[in-house]
Scaffold this motif. Sequence first.
Motif, PDB file in Angstrom:
ATOM      1  N   LEU A  29      -1.046   1.157   4.984  1.00 17.77           N
ATOM      2  CA  LEU A  29      -2.095   1.915   5.591  1.00 17.77           C
ATOM      3  C   LEU A  29      -2.609   3.104   4.922  1.00 17.77           C
ATOM      4  CD1 LEU A  29      -0.393   2.024   9.286  1.00 17.77           C
ATOM      5  CD2 LEU A  29      -2.259   0.547   8.494  1.00 17.77           C
ATOM      6  N   LYS A  30      -3.997   3.410   5.055  1.00 18.68           N
ATOM      7  CA  LYS A  30      -4.360   4.685   4.256  1.00 18.68           C
ATOM      8  C   LYS A  30      -4.846   5.431   5.621  1.00 18.68           C
ATOM      9  CE  LYS A  30      -7.471   4.131   0.990  1.00 18.68           C
ATOM     10  NZ  LYS A  30      -8.493   4.003   0.090  1.00 18.68           N
ATOM     11  N   LEU A  45      -4.774  -2.541   4.005  1.00 20.92           N
ATOM     12  CA  LEU A  45      -5.002  -3.223   2.846  1.00 20.92           C
ATOM     13  C   LEU A  45      -4.875  -4.671   3.177  1.00 20.92           C
ATOM     14  CD1 LEU A  45      -5.849  -3.358  -0.091  1.00 20.92           C
ATOM     15  CD2 LEU A  45      -3.019  -2.964  -0.530  1.00 20.92           C
ATOM     16  N   LEU A  46      -5.966  -5.439   2.980  1.00 21.05           N
ATOM     17  CA  LEU A  46      -5.685  -6.750   3.506  1.00 21.05           C
ATOM     18  C   LEU A  46      -6.069  -7.725   2.118  1.00 21.05           C
ATOM     19  CD1 LEU A  46      -7.737  -6.722   6.669  1.00 21.05           C
ATOM     20  CD2 LEU A  46      -5.313  -6.746   6.368  1.00 21.05           C
ATOM     21  N   LYS A 116       2.900   3.254   2.574  1.00 21.83           N
ATOM     22  CA  LYS A 116       1.728   4.382   2.623  1.00 21.83           C
ATOM     23  C   LYS A 116       1.337   4.106   1.111  1.00 21.83           C
ATOM     24  CE  LYS A 116       1.504   9.417   2.062  1.00 21.83           C
ATOM     25  NZ  LYS A 116       2.091  10.507   2.359  1.00 21.83           N
ATOM     26  N   TYR A 117      -0.351   4.106   1.183  1.00 25.68           N
ATOM     27  CA  TYR A 117      -0.936   3.949  -0.137  1.00 25.68           C
ATOM     28  C   TYR A 117      -0.739   4.878  -0.897  1.00 25.68           C
ATOM     29  CZ  TYR A 117      -4.929   4.332  -3.109  1.00 25.68           C
ATOM     30  OH  TYR A 117      -5.748   4.251  -4.428  1.00 25.68           O
ATOM     31  N   ARG A 118      -0.456   4.602  -2.341  1.00 25.41           N
ATOM     32  CA  ARG A 118      -0.030   5.878  -3.170  1.00 25.41           C
ATOM     33  C   ARG A 118      -1.150   5.613  -4.391  1.00 25.41           C
ATOM     34  NH1 ARG A 118       2.568   9.456  -1.486  1.00 25.41           N
ATOM     35  NH2 ARG A 118       4.435   8.979  -0.700  1.00 25.41           N
ATOM     36  N   LEU A 156       0.818   0.789  12.818  1.00 25.43           N
ATOM     37  CA  LEU A 156      -0.065   1.790  13.453  1.00 25.43           C
ATOM     38  C   LEU A 156       0.639   2.669  14.321  1.00 25.43           C
ATOM     39  CD1 LEU A 156      -3.522   0.164  13.898  1.00 25.43           C
ATOM     40  CD2 LEU A 156      -2.926   1.885  12.451  1.00 25.43           C
ATOM     41  N   ASP A 157       1.819   2.436  15.192  1.00 20.62           N
ATOM     42  CA  ASP A 157       2.673   3.129  16.073  1.00 20.62           C
ATOM     43  C   ASP A 157       3.615   3.817  15.381  1.00 20.62           C
ATOM     44  OD1 ASP A 157       3.420   4.206  18.349  1.00 20.62           O
ATOM     45  OD2 ASP A 157       4.254   2.487  19.431  1.00 20.62           O
TER      46      ASP A 157
END
Length: 166
Positions: A29-30, A45-46, A116-118, A156-157
């Motif tokens: 997720l971003k 991201l997919l 988490k996106y880095r 998301l939760d």
Amino acid sequence: MATPEYIKDLRTQIGHQELFLPAVTAVVLKRTDDDGTELETPEVLLVKRSDDGRWGATAGILEPGEEPAAAAAREVQEETTVLAEPVRVTGVSDHGQVVYPNGDACRFLDIAFELKYRSGEPAPGDDESTAAAWYPVDQLPEPFVEQHRERIRWALDSGAPGQFKD
């Protein structure tokens, strides 16, 4: 999912018989943009699968001795070229039986992670996918891997404990 060598070796002994395999789904997720401002709608991201053309989160089979969180991050980097950091387990479930065109049957015990996106720009990193991209979580492309919709909701939760199927 590319077939690991140890599974290819097993198949020489058991043929198409069902295998029970540990797997991970990595929901990256971003939640903020590059300057740290919270996004109105988070992005996920997919990847677009090369075998059936469906979009979904990154997923894969654990290698013997591999830690699940490390496998999730590895799969993301291999399939999308993006670097991501595991945040938490969001759920554990039976992904259901899959029968491949050659007759091989598998059932996956799936450990879903929020990551988490880095860094990095999404791009296909191997032959398992034909595209990789960010999508707003409320605008998922079609066709889509149905089980991954649930995995994305779990991620998301952010305050929720891990989810389990009855």
